[in-house]
Design a protein around this motif. Structure first.
Motif, PDB file in Angstrom:
ATOM      1  N   LYS A   7     -19.230  -0.464  72.392  1.00 43.67           N
ATOM      2  CA  LYS A   7     -19.898   0.531  71.290  1.00 43.67           C
ATOM      3  C   LYS A   7     -19.768   0.104  69.791  1.00 43.67           C
ATOM      4  CE  LYS A   7     -21.135   2.954  74.881  1.00 43.67           C
ATOM      5  NZ  LYS A   7     -22.350   2.984  75.232  1.00 43.67           N
ATOM      6  N   SER A   8     -20.605   0.483  69.143  1.00 46.96           N
ATOM      7  CA  SER A   8     -20.202  -0.027  67.580  1.00 46.96           C
ATOM      8  C   SER A   8     -19.409   0.880  66.848  1.00 46.96           C
ATOM      9  CB  SER A   8     -21.742   0.418  66.820  1.00 46.96           C
ATOM     10  OG  SER A   8     -22.826  -0.767  67.260  1.00 46.96           O
ATOM     11  N   LYS A   9     -18.595   0.352  66.104  1.00 45.53           N
ATOM     12  CA  LYS A   9     -17.533   1.346  65.351  1.00 45.53           C
ATOM     13  C   LYS A   9     -18.184   1.723  64.222  1.00 45.53           C
ATOM     14  CE  LYS A   9     -13.656  -2.053  66.580  1.00 45.53           C
ATOM     15  NZ  LYS A   9     -12.586  -2.661  65.966  1.00 45.53           N
ATOM     16  N   PRO A  10     -17.420   2.873  63.811  1.00 44.28           N
ATOM     17  CA  PRO A  10     -18.258   3.589  62.484  1.00 44.28           C
ATOM     18  C   PRO A  10     -18.188   2.621  61.433  1.00 44.28           C
ATOM     19  CG  PRO A  10     -16.551   4.895  63.641  1.00 44.28           C
ATOM     20  CD  PRO A  10     -16.341   3.736  64.301  1.00 44.28           C
ATOM     21  N   HIS A  11     -19.307   2.821  60.478  1.00 43.57           N
ATOM     22  CA  HIS A  11     -19.305   1.816  59.306  1.00 43.57           C
ATOM     23  C   HIS A  11     -18.409   2.198  58.083  1.00 43.57           C
ATOM     24  CE1 HIS A  11     -23.483   0.297  60.620  1.00 43.57           C
ATOM     25  NE2 HIS A  11     -22.776   0.045  61.555  1.00 43.57           N
ATOM     26  N   TYR A  12     -18.147   1.375  57.309  1.00 41.18           N
ATOM     27  CA  TYR A  12     -17.595   1.846  55.768  1.00 41.18           C
ATOM     28  C   TYR A  12     -18.949   2.262  55.204  1.00 41.18           C
ATOM     29  CZ  TYR A  12     -12.935  -0.340  56.663  1.00 41.18           C
ATOM     30  OH  TYR A  12     -11.784  -0.537  57.407  1.00 41.18           O
ATOM     31  N   PRO A  13     -19.065   3.093  54.869  1.00 42.48           N
ATOM     32  CA  PRO A  13     -20.370   3.839  54.004  1.00 42.48           C
ATOM     33  C   PRO A  13     -20.639   3.310  52.950  1.00 42.48           C
ATOM     34  CG  PRO A  13     -18.669   5.754  54.494  1.00 42.48           C
ATOM     35  CD  PRO A  13     -18.353   4.438  55.273  1.00 42.48           C
ATOM     36  N   ILE A  14     -19.440   3.148  52.122  1.00 43.44           N
ATOM     37  CA  ILE A  14     -19.448   2.667  50.730  1.00 43.44           C
ATOM     38  C   ILE A  14     -19.738   1.276  50.742  1.00 43.44           C
ATOM     39  CG2 ILE A  14     -18.201   2.454  48.739  1.00 43.44           C
ATOM     40  CD1 ILE A  14     -16.585   4.814  49.053  1.00 43.44           C
ATOM     41  N   LEU A  15     -19.417   0.382  51.649  1.00 45.82           N
ATOM     42  CA  LEU A  15     -19.513  -1.016  51.717  1.00 45.82           C
ATOM     43  C   LEU A  15     -21.130  -1.151  52.077  1.00 45.82           C
ATOM     44  CD1 LEU A  15     -16.697  -2.776  53.814  1.00 45.82           C
ATOM     45  CD2 LEU A  15     -17.144  -2.511  51.113  1.00 45.82           C
ATOM     46  N   ASP A  16     -21.436  -0.181  52.961  1.00 43.51           N
ATOM     47  CA  ASP A  16     -23.174  -0.263  53.369  1.00 43.51           C
ATOM     48  C   ASP A  16     -23.837  -0.022  51.926  1.00 43.51           C
ATOM     49  OD1 ASP A  16     -22.680  -0.816  55.970  1.00 43.51           O
ATOM     50  OD2 ASP A  16     -22.942   1.374  56.474  1.00 43.51           O
ATOM     51  N   LEU A 234      -4.867  -0.498  52.699  1.00 41.37           N
ATOM     52  CA  LEU A 234      -5.733   0.243  51.614  1.00 41.37           C
ATOM     53  C   LEU A 234      -5.238   1.170  50.995  1.00 41.37           C
ATOM     54  CD1 LEU A 234      -9.045   0.003  53.928  1.00 41.37           C
ATOM     55  CD2 LEU A 234      -8.328  -1.625  52.346  1.00 41.37           C
ATOM     56  N   ILE A 235      -5.661   1.601  49.702  1.00 41.82           N
ATOM     57  CA  ILE A 235      -5.205   2.922  49.107  1.00 41.82           C
ATOM     58  C   ILE A 235      -6.500   3.728  48.947  1.00 41.82           C
ATOM     59  CG2 ILE A 235      -3.731   1.413  47.743  1.00 41.82           C
ATOM     60  CD1 ILE A 235      -5.553   1.318  45.243  1.00 41.82           C
ATOM     61  N   HIS A 236      -6.302   4.963  48.534  1.00 38.05           N
ATOM     62  CA  HIS A 236      -7.311   6.076  48.112  1.00 38.05           C
ATOM     63  C   HIS A 236      -7.895   5.810  46.939  1.00 38.05           C
ATOM     64  CE1 HIS A 236      -9.759   9.477  48.481  1.00 38.05           C
ATOM     65  NE2 HIS A 236      -9.166  10.040  47.467  1.00 38.05           N
ATOM     66  N   VAL A 237      -9.149   5.728  46.631  1.00 40.15           N
ATOM     67  CA  VAL A 237     -10.018   5.474  45.493  1.00 40.15           C
ATOM     68  C   VAL A 237     -10.901   6.755  45.240  1.00 40.15           C
ATOM     69  CG1 VAL A 237     -11.234   3.937  43.870  1.00 40.15           C
ATOM     70  CG2 VAL A 237      -9.546   2.919  45.296  1.00 40.15           C
ATOM     71  N   CYS A 244     -17.588   0.842  42.210  1.00 34.70           N
ATOM     72  CA  CYS A 244     -17.877  -0.231  42.675  1.00 34.70           C
ATOM     73  C   CYS A 244     -19.162  -0.670  42.741  1.00 34.70           C
ATOM     74  CB  CYS A 244     -17.602   0.000  44.437  1.00 34.70           C
ATOM     75  SG  CYS A 244     -15.623  -0.041  44.467  1.00 34.70           S
ATOM     76  N   SER A 245     -20.124   0.170  42.592  1.00 35.21           N
ATOM     77  CA  SER A 245     -21.574  -0.054  42.241  1.00 35.21           C
ATOM     78  C   SER A 245     -21.693  -0.765  40.771  1.00 35.21           C
ATOM     79  CB  SER A 245     -22.493   1.022  42.458  1.00 35.21           C
ATOM     80  OG  SER A 245     -22.561   1.506  43.928  1.00 35.21           O
ATOM     81  N   LEU A 246     -21.180   0.139  39.958  1.00 33.50           N
ATOM     82  CA  LEU A 246     -21.029  -0.304  38.473  1.00 33.50           C
ATOM     83  C   LEU A 246     -20.513  -1.828  38.447  1.00 33.50           C
ATOM     84  CD1 LEU A 246     -21.727   0.646  35.525  1.00 33.50           C
ATOM     85  CD2 LEU A 246     -19.412   1.593  35.426  1.00 33.50           C
ATOM     86  N   LEU A 247     -19.164  -1.928  38.999  1.00 30.51           N
ATOM     87  CA  LEU A 247     -18.784  -3.271  38.816  1.00 30.51           C
ATOM     88  C   LEU A 247     -19.776  -4.501  39.277  1.00 30.51           C
ATOM     89  CD1 LEU A 247     -15.160  -2.336  40.004  1.00 30.51           C
ATOM     90  CD2 LEU A 247     -16.111  -3.243  37.572  1.00 30.51           C
ATOM     91  N   VAL A 248     -20.201  -3.993  40.578  1.00 28.06           N
ATOM     92  CA  VAL A 248     -21.351  -5.104  41.050  1.00 28.06           C
ATOM     93  C   VAL A 248     -22.518  -5.366  40.191  1.00 28.06           C
ATOM     94  CG1 VAL A 248     -23.102  -5.409  43.021  1.00 28.06           C
ATOM     95  CG2 VAL A 248     -20.674  -4.658  43.585  1.00 28.06           C
ATOM     96  N   ALA A 285     -13.905  -0.589  47.543  1.00 21.28           N
ATOM     97  CA  ALA A 285     -14.859   0.267  48.334  1.00 21.28           C
ATOM     98  C   ALA A 285     -14.342   0.598  49.607  1.00 21.28           C
ATOM     99  CB  ALA A 285     -16.049  -0.777  48.403  1.00 21.28           C
ATOM    100  N   ALA A 286     -13.601  -0.411  50.299  1.00 19.14           N
ATOM    101  CA  ALA A 286     -13.385   0.042  51.736  1.00 19.14           C
ATOM    102  C   ALA A 286     -11.876   1.205  51.589  1.00 19.14           C
ATOM    103  CB  ALA A 286     -12.748  -1.234  52.134  1.00 19.14           C
ATOM    104  N   SER A 287     -11.485   1.373  50.434  1.00 14.83           N
ATOM    105  CA  SER A 287     -10.272   2.322  50.368  1.00 14.83           C
ATOM    106  C   SER A 287     -10.815   3.670  49.988  1.00 14.83           C
ATOM    107  CB  SER A 287      -9.434   1.823  49.379  1.00 14.83           C
ATOM    108  OG  SER A 287      -8.739   0.602  49.346  1.00 14.83           O
ATOM    109  N   GLY A 288     -12.237   3.742  49.752  1.00 15.26           N
ATOM    110  CA  GLY A 288     -12.743   5.022  48.991  1.00 15.26           C
ATOM    111  C   GLY A 288     -13.386   5.788  50.081  1.00 15.26           C
ATOM    112  N   ALA A 289     -13.711   6.974  49.951  1.00 17.52           N
ATOM    113  CA  ALA A 289     -14.359   7.646  50.774  1.00 17.52           C
ATOM    114  C   ALA A 289     -15.555   8.552  50.188  1.00 17.52           C
ATOM    115  CB  ALA A 289     -13.185   8.927  51.446  1.00 17.52           C
TER     116      ALA A 289
END
Length: 369
Positions: A7-16, A234-237, A244-248, A285-289
């Motif tokens: 089964k597919s694992k939950p995605h990292y939505p921010i990375l998506d 990971l840390i909470h951001v 992260c979008s702005l940095l990209v 991004a992986a640390s965010g929610a």
């Protein structure tokens, strides 16, 4: 074991979401590229680094999705899953490239109308496999691995990275993986600083220099992404998607560094972005929610269209680039058309996603259940 049991694992939505942001920047980069006299004066100057960002994301996500499954998953099942995920849109990208090929006649490619249909179709069918075409089938004249859809070159190296991971690197300890990443980073810095153009642009041709660029651009970011996942901690951001979008956007839109007098300075910038900034962005991004429904929807939409837009936009860009070259149109006059091109690329990607990619992958998964 049947692949449907994995089964597919939950995605990292921010990375998506970030993948979608980077994909849109690629389209904008290619639009502006049609108006640039060289990479020195191009707007969204470092958009080409989005490919390296994709490689880094892929390495991170591959580690997350598969590192803990090898006791119950065979190498064959891994390859099946990757093919089901990537190959349908590879085929669609080549079909779109074939459908639009004869509409791309331009001073840039003056012999397109002389290419026989059988030869174009042969290139398309070879493109379905992502096997690079030989020089004798270079029907455009840009020495691309895939003349109907140039960005296919990065998927070719993506597959190589997946093969290396499955056969060898998945077994590496953190220490061994760290050594590999360090050596790959050194190779990337050497390429960037010594490049005659002061950048790491390239990888889409079947000749030694370009193959060297392709491997250097793939090896460090992909396996650095894998190492980043394995490091954990990971840390909470807060507001991670926005920042992260702005940095990209900033890193990809940064003007050329050093000019024509100090090309190596831009090579330093390319190296710093790929080796330091991109891993930091993915870590944050992986640390965010996601904390709101709106953000969740944006990230999902961007993530959904990211791969389709990347692999289908360039046949439209060929037409736009040829039109600009034929009529010598400055961007100020072409602006309405460029917006239409951007919207068309997004719309095409969404249509392909909903009417083709998702149904085809669901059908294949059902058949292999």
């Amino acid at each position: 074991m049947n692949i449907s049991t994995l089964k597919s694992k939950p995605h990292y939505p921010i990375l998506d979401g970030l993948r979608g942001v980077a994909a849109l920047m690629v389209v904008a980069f290619h639009i502006f590229e049609a108006h640039a006299t060289s990479h020195l004066d191009q707007i969204i100057n470092h958009g080409y680094l989005a490919v390296d960002f994709f490689f880094l994301l892929s390495g991170f996500v591959i580690g997350y999705a598969y590192d803990d499954r090898w006791e119950t998953m065979s190498i064959g099942n891994f390859f099946k899953r990757r093919l089901i995920r990537l190959q349908p849109m590879v085929i669609m990208g080549m079909i779109i490239g074939a459908l639009l090929f004869y509409f791309q006649d331009s001073v840039l490619w003056p012999t397109i109308h002389d290419v026989p249909v059988w030869k174009m179709l042969l290139v398309m069918f070879i493109g379905f496999t992502l096997i690079p075409v030989p020089p004798s089938l270079d029907i455009r004249g840009w020495t691309e691995l895939h003349p109907l859809n140039g960005p296919g070159w990065s998927l070719f190296y993506e597959y190589i990275a997946n093969i290396l991971y499955a056969l060898f690197v998945r077994k590496f300890s953190k220490t061994a993986l760290s050594i590999l990443v360090f050596l790959a980073g050194c190779a990337l810095i050497h390429l960037a600083v010594t490049s005659p153009n002061g950048d790491i642009i390239g990888g889409w041709s079947l000749e030694p220099t370009q193959i060297h660029i392709g491997f250097a651009r793939m090896m460090y970011p992909f396996f650095a992404g894998l190492l980043l996942f394995r490091m954990g901690k990971l840390i909470h951001v807060k507001n991670a998607f926005f920042w992260c979008s702005l940095l990209v956007i900033i890193t990809l839109a940064m003007p050329r560094i050093g000019g024509s007098e100090h090309l190596w300075l831009n090579g330093i910038y390319d190296s710093a972005v790929v080796i330091l900034f991109f891993p930091l962005i993915i870590f944050l991004a992986a640390s965010g929610a996601i904390t709101s429904k709106f953000s969740s929807r944006i990230c999902k939409f961007f993530g959904d269209i990211s791969y389709p837009i990347y692999i289908t936009h360039y046949p439209i860009i060929y037409i736009y680039t040829g039109w600009v070259a034929d009529h010598k149109i400055p961007f100020s006059e072409a602006f309405p058309v460029s917006i239409l091109v951007l919207v068309s690329c997004v719309a095409l990607a969404y249509i392909c996603l909903k009417l083709y990619d998702i149904p085809v992958r669901q059908w294949i998964n059902k058949k292999t259940a």
